[in-house]
Write a protein that holds these residues in place. Structure first.
Motif, PDB file in Angstrom:
ATOM      1  N   ILE A 280     -10.670   8.687  -1.851  1.00 50.09           N
ATOM      2  CA  ILE A 280      -9.672   7.870  -2.537  1.00 50.09           C
ATOM      3  C   ILE A 280      -8.371   7.783  -1.747  1.00 50.09           C
ATOM      4  N   GLN A 281      -8.068   8.790  -0.940  1.00 54.17           N
ATOM      5  CA  GLN A 281      -6.817   8.774  -0.158  1.00 54.17           C
ATOM      6  C   GLN A 281      -6.998   8.170   1.237  1.00 54.17           C
ATOM      7  N   ASN A 282      -8.170   7.593   1.507  1.00 55.06           N
ATOM      8  CA  ASN A 282      -8.409   6.964   2.808  1.00 55.06           C
ATOM      9  C   ASN A 282      -7.768   5.569   2.823  1.00 55.06           C
ATOM     10  N   ARG A 283      -6.573   5.478   3.366  1.00 58.77           N
ATOM     11  CA  ARG A 283      -5.814   4.228   3.322  1.00 58.77           C
ATOM     12  C   ARG A 283      -6.224   3.222   4.395  1.00 58.77           C
ATOM     13  N   ASN A 284      -7.257   3.542   5.158  1.00 55.48           N
ATOM     14  CA  ASN A 284      -7.812   2.552   6.083  1.00 55.48           C
ATOM     15  C   ASN A 284      -8.639   1.515   5.340  1.00 55.48           C
TER      16      ASN A 284
END
Length: 403
Positions: free
Chosen positions: A187-191
């Protein structure tokens, strides 16, 4: 003197302080208020005559008590569900007269959520509190976690899980921490755009259901988030299917009659007017309007402010023992989390159509109202999960529709 314990918590926790009577959506209004036995006995021993009469009139035994340390007693509420111990400025008369030690465990702890995992405690905040929601959702930085020793104080345990227990020896629950940590990493993978992250989370947990427990760690190590993300493609027609499905859900939940939140009822009226769905009129009649609204809102508000939704989901994962938040089946936890997000977005888009605009402040306020009105309604959760299972919607095809 309170003993300090090992505590793991989101870094935002130190920023929170209750704003009391200044709160625009008091936790002392709209909810039942439970009283633990120790506090109940204190109330009926006070010598102050005015407060003694108030306690005798408004605090009674709870005939449906499930735990004497939680709901031994209950405060009697009127039609407006406002706590009778609030003064005209929404400050607590009990705390003002006797101090915080006379507050029940429920009143002392909220909006803090406390769980115990193995030999450590985890504390976080509930987004149903306006001030907590602003702190959780207001920062553009990723939620990070800290560890230190803290005093428990007066508390109620939301969940207790010992992953080392023999009953979990050959089950995924043995690897709860590894699974949850990786879920947060996805969920925190901003790619990736936000819908893609939610898709990958579902794919990860869905595949994990078929993995032997002794192979779970290796599966997590080898799972390639970016590679799996390439298989996701957003289908615009799914927005139309969502409008039809979620409109039926709202009808079945009967929000305008069954929900106690005046704010949530107001939002519901606005979105129904915004979507302009007439009785017996197929949703497909307005498909272009709905697709345009969802695509525009997603681009201008969700993706531009994806940190809000990322923090909401990460916080939910952390304080609800996700993915075992609904049952021992990990995909149950996922599909209901996705349903919550989809319903939230359905409301936000409907409000956008109705108002023609939105803002970060309004989005955060809505999520707080949603969390208080919907997240804390256990009946709706069980009803929705039962409906999903009865219709065999607990699969990735249904998940793609909700995305």
């Amino acid at each position: 003197m309170q003993k300090n314990v090992k505590m793991i918590y989101p870094s935002y926790i130190d920023k929170f302080q209750c704003i009391g009577g200044k709160c625009e959506d008091s936790c002392c209004i709209g909810w039942d208020i439970d009283i633990d036995k120790e506090t109940f006995k204190k109330y009926h021993k006070v010598t102050d005559e005015a407060m003694k009469k108030m306690f005798q009139k408004n605090v009674h035994n709870n005939q449906y008590c499930t735990n004497k340390d939680l709901d031994y007693g209950r405060i009697k509420l009127g039609k407006t569900k406002r706590c009778p111990f609030l003064d005209d400025e929404n400050y607590c008369l009990i705390q003002g007269k006797f101090g915080e030690d006379y507050l029940s465990s429920v009143c002392t702890q909220f909006p803090r959520v406390l769980n115990k995992i193995d030999d450590h405690y985890e504390i976080s905040l509930d987004a149903a509190c306006p001030e907590a929601a602003r702190i959780i959702l207001g920062s553009k930085e990723k939620i990070e976690f800290k560890e230190s020793e803290k005093s428990l104080g007066k508390y109620i345990m939301s969940g207790v899980l010992d992953t080392r227990s023999s009953e979990f020896k050959d089950t995924p629950i043995r690897y709860f921490k590894e699974i949850r940590d990786f879920s947060i990493k996805i969920i925190q993978n901003r790619n990736l755009n936000f819908s893609c992250r939610l898709y990958v989370l579902g794919d990860f947990l869905n595949e994990l259901e078929d993995i032997e427990s002794n192979e779970i760690k290796e599966f997590i190590r080898e799972y390639d988030i970016e590679s799996e993300a390439k298989s996701y493609k957003r289908e615009s027609m799914n927005y139309v299917l969502q409008v039809s499905f979620l409109k039926n859900v709202l009808d079945s939940l009967d929000i305008l009659n069954e929900n106690d939140s005046h704010k949530f009822k107001k939002y519901t009226k606005e979105i129904m007017e915004g979507y302009n769905i007439k009785d017996n009129e197929p949703v497909i009649e307005n498909k272009d309007e709905y697709i345009n609204a969802f695509e525009k809102y997603t681009e201008e508000y969700i993706e531009s402010n994806s940190y809000i939704f990322e923090s909401y989901i990460v916080n939910f994962i952390y304080n609800n023992l996700f993915p075992f938040s609904e049952s021992d089946c990990m995909f149950d936890g996922y599909i209901l989390l996705l349903f919550r997000y989809s319903l939230m977005r359905f409301y936000l888009v409907g409000k956008y159509i109705y108002n023609g605009k939105d803002s970060v402040e309004d989005m955060v306020e809505f999520i707080q109202v949603f969390a208080k009105a919907v997240e804390h309604d256990k009946n709706y959760r069980s009803d929705i999960l039962e409906y999903i299972k009865e219709n065999s919607y607990d699969n990735m095809e249904f998940a793609k529709m909700l995305l």
